[in-house]
Design a protein around this motif. Structure first.
Motif, PDB file in Angstrom:
ATOM      1  N   ARG A   1       3.865   9.186  12.506  1.00  0.00           N
ATOM      2  CA  ARG A   1       4.903   8.183  12.228  1.00  0.00           C
ATOM      3  C   ARG A   1       5.678   7.861  13.499  1.00  0.00           C
TER       4      ARG A   1
ATOM      5  N   TYR B   1      -3.594   3.347   6.706  1.00  0.00           N
ATOM      6  CA  TYR B   1      -2.287   3.516   7.363  1.00  0.00           C
ATOM      7  C   TYR B   1      -2.310   4.582   8.445  1.00  0.00           C
ATOM      8  N   CYS B   2      -3.412   5.329   8.539  1.00  0.00           N
ATOM      9  CA  CYS B   2      -3.357   6.612   9.256  1.00  0.00           C
ATOM     10  C   CYS B   2      -4.027   6.560  10.623  1.00  0.00           C
TER      11      CYS B   2
ATOM     12  N   PRO C   1      -2.421  15.627  -1.629  1.00  0.00           N
ATOM     13  CA  PRO C   1      -1.702  14.367  -1.399  1.00  0.00           C
ATOM     14  C   PRO C   1      -2.203  13.251  -2.298  1.00  0.00           C
TER      15      PRO C   1
ATOM     16  N   GLN D   1      -0.337  10.017  -2.341  1.00  0.00           N
ATOM     17  CA  GLN D   1       0.106   8.855  -1.546  1.00  0.00           C
ATOM     18  C   GLN D   1       0.721   7.734  -2.382  1.00  0.00           C
TER      19      GLN D   1
ATOM     20  N   ASP E   1       1.861  14.597  -1.017  1.00  0.00           N
ATOM     21  CA  ASP E   1       2.470  13.674  -0.053  1.00  0.00           C
ATOM     22  C   ASP E   1       2.501  12.294  -0.698  1.00  0.00           C
TER      23      ASP E   1
ATOM     24  N   ILE F   1       3.727   8.096   0.085  1.00  0.00           N
ATOM     25  CA  ILE F   1       4.247   7.060   0.994  1.00  0.00           C
ATOM     26  C   ILE F   1       4.876   5.954   0.155  1.00  0.00           C
TER      27      ILE F   1
ATOM     28  N   ILE G   1       8.552   7.009   4.330  1.00  0.00           N
ATOM     29  CA  ILE G   1       8.514   5.543   4.361  1.00  0.00           C
ATOM     30  C   ILE G   1       7.335   5.155   5.244  1.00  0.00           C
TER      31      ILE G   1
ATOM     32  N   SER H   1       5.051   3.789   7.950  1.00  0.00           N
ATOM     33  CA  SER H   1       5.340   3.485   9.348  1.00  0.00           C
ATOM     34  C   SER H   1       4.090   2.843   9.961  1.00  0.00           C
TER      35      SER H   1
HETATM   36  N1  5AD Z   1       3.340   6.137   7.591  1.00  0.00           N
HETATM   37  C1  5AD Z   1       3.953   7.012   6.755  1.00  0.00           C
HETATM   38  N2  5AD Z   1       3.410   8.165   6.382  1.00  0.00           N
HETATM   39  C2  5AD Z   1       2.188   8.475   6.857  1.00  0.00           C
HETATM   40  N3  5AD Z   1       1.397   9.539   6.658  1.00  0.00           N
HETATM   41  C3  5AD Z   1       0.270   9.376   7.386  1.00  0.00           C
HETATM   42  N4  5AD Z   1       0.307   8.212   8.043  1.00  0.00           N
HETATM   43  C4  5AD Z   1       1.495   7.619   7.732  1.00  0.00           C
HETATM   44  C5  5AD Z   1       2.111   6.401   8.095  1.00  0.00           C
HETATM   45  N5  5AD Z   1       1.524   5.524   8.908  1.00  0.00           N
HETATM   46  C6  5AD Z   1       1.749  10.639   5.751  1.00  0.00           C
HETATM   47  C7  5AD Z   1       0.739  10.786   4.618  1.00  0.00           C
HETATM   48  C8  5AD Z   1      -0.008  12.032   5.007  1.00  0.00           C
HETATM   49  C9  5AD Z   1       1.061  12.828   5.724  1.00  0.00           C
HETATM   50  C10 5AD Z   1       0.550  13.906   6.600  1.00  0.00           C
HETATM   51  O1  5AD Z   1       1.748  11.856   6.479  1.00  0.00           O
HETATM   52  O2  5AD Z   1       1.444  10.985   3.416  1.00  0.00           O
HETATM   53  O3  5AD Z   1      -0.530  12.730   3.887  1.00  0.00           O
END
Ligand code: 5AD
Ligand code: SF4
Length: 481
Positions: free
Chosen positions: A89, A202-203, A301, A303, A341, A343, A373, A375
């Protein structure tokens, strides 16, 4: 001079494909010429982010000690200070950039102090570019695939005083036999695999940590046996998606086989992080249910609770699949605890879709949830999705979610009052020297009164009070092992 730099190439990282074959393996050995480099010098490491980074920092410490560096009492006095960073993030990155910015005056006062940056931020083109242009105090940058190169880079910097940058964007071999300074004597992180092939939209992790590569089963089991022989009590098996363990080794249901073999070592406690709902197999649930030394606590998780958001996140499962997995585990392992987890504010998330996340939380009543939130991460598919949700709305959703999560966490914790649970003592609690802290088998944090309990003891504790994020209790001494 800059010709020596090996800079990150996010495009190369993006274009990689899972080759689905066994990763090459090599054995680390430190050249004799590097072993005295650190004599009379000290080091410190600041670690951010997930357990993979904590484990990498143990390796970095091991390498530095093999070079004869010793750990500094105070990290601002260290001759070598390493920042092992997280890129998941934006706010984590800003924090690190702020800390490095604050080191500028220190560098002016002590030009021979060495500052190094590694971890996931080092894999990002934009960040490395920024560091090279605006942060002259950073002397060494090395990537997540380049830990083994760090001693050489450091030695070279000590000799020539020149900036060193080595970031590979495509993973190399799995390197066994690297030294490690474990941060705890009784608990260990054990890598079972590296990288991630899931590409959630998102990752950033699939671009910073490379493709999924599994360590060989025998190496993992040997590491656990050795740790147990040295007095170790608990291992946490690590991977971005532990359920995908062994796919590249052509193992059928590799994760459940691995769990079984790890349980055979007889170590008191085995945990694992992180599971992915997509790859979870029935066999893995069976092993978890059958083996008493596999802890009945699962981090799974989710999400989001909305099918449309899950689809746009490329999570590869539906709400119904997650819930049926959850219900199945609850019925087969009744005393299991769950964490997750979540988001909020993924691009385009509507109020109705957010409500679906809330209703999923109502169903699962998690023991714990890590909430974030969304990111935007440069280079990921979601970063170019239309994101028209105002920041205020995202914050409000997070607050609503957190309140719900805390409510259920407390209700779950209240079930423990009056019960006696088994706690592995981590030592005195952070807030109060006279109170001990530790975790139950199902991963509840317990602060407890005790007279003669030491770090590493497994002790029965009677729970007297529940809080949202911890339990209070008293040790029933006399039955410590
Ligand atoms: N924005 C917000 N949360 C994120 N995570 C991973 N990428 C993002 C992102 N871009 C969160 C997910 C993941 C945890 C390790 O971080 O929930 O499971
Ligand atoms: Fe990121 Fe998804 Fe892989 Fe987890 S599974 S590391 S969230 S891409």
């Amino acid at each position: 001079m800059e010709n020596n730099y090996k800079l990150p190439d996010q495009n190369a990282a993006r274009m990689r494909r899972s080759r689905n074959r066994e990763a090459e393996q090599s054995e680390y050995s430190m050249p004799e010429t590097l072993r005295q480099c650190g004599k009379g010098r000290t080091y410190a490491i600041r670690t951010y982010g997930c357990q993979a980074n904590v484990r990498d920092s143990e390796t970095i410490a091991g390498l530095l000690e093999q070079m004869s560096f010793t750990r500094a009492e105070n990290d601002t006095e260290a001759d070598v200070l390493v920042f092992n960073t997280c890129a998941v993030r934006r706010n984590a990155e800003e924090h690190v950039l702020g800390e490095i910015g604050n080191l500028k005056p220190l560098k002016l006062q002590h030009p021979d102090r060495i500052f190094a940056l590694c971890g996931c931020m080092a894999q990002e083109e934009g960040i490395v570019d920024l560091l090279l242009k605006k942060y002259p105090q950073v002397d060494i940058i090395f990537g997540t695939h380049n830990l083994d190169r760090f001693p050489q880079m450091l030695a070279q910097h000590l000799q020539e005083g020149r900036r060193q940058v080595q970031v590979d964007s495509i993973e190399g071999n799995i390197i066994e036999g690297m030294p490690a300074m474990r941060s705890r004597r009784f608990k260990a992180f054990v890598n079972i695999m590296y990288g991630c092939d899931k590409f959630c939209t998102y990752c950033i992790v699939p671009y910073t940590r490379g493709r999924e590569r599994s360590r060989r089963l025998q190496n993992i089991v040997d590491e656990i046996r050795e740790f147990k022989a040295s007095g170790g009590k608990e291992v946490a098996l690590l991977g971005q998606n532990v359920n995908a363990y062994g796919k590249d080794l052509q193992m059928k249901d590799g994760f459940s086989t691995l769990l079984d073999k790890c349980a055979d070592t007889g170590i008191d406690r085995i945990r694992f992080y992180t599971s992915h709902p997509r790859d979870y197999t029935s066999a893995a649930i069976d092993v978890m249910a059958a083996r008493p030394n596999i802890m009945k606590a699962l981090h799974l998780p989710v999400q989001s609770g909305s099918d449309e958001i899950l689809r746009r996140m490329n999570r590869g499962y539906t709400r119904a699949h997650y819930l049926s997995l959850y219900d199945d585990m609850r019925s087969r392992i009744p005393d299991i605890t769950f964490s997750t987890d979540i988001i909020v504010g993924f691009p385009g998330e509507t109020d109705a879709q957010f409500e679906e996340t809330l209703s999923l939380v109502d169903h699962c009543q998690f023991d714990q949830a890590f909430t974030f939130i969304y990111s935007p991460r440069e280079g990921t598919p979601a970063a170019s999705m239309k994101d028209d949700i105002p920041e205020e709305v995202k914050k409000e959703r997070l607050e609503i979610l957190n309140e719900k999560v805390a409510g259920y966490a407390r209700i779950r914790n209240e079930q423990y009052v009056g019960k006696t649970v088994s706690v592995l003592c981590d030592g005195p609690s952070k807030k109060n020297e006279r109170i001990m802290a530790g975790y139950t088998e199902d991963n509840k944090l317990v602060n407890f009164k005790a007279v003669s309990v030491k770090e590493g003891d497994i002790v029965p504790v009677k729970i007297t009070e529940a809080r949202s994020f911890s339990l209070n209790g008293e040790a029933e001494e006399g039955d410590v092992h």
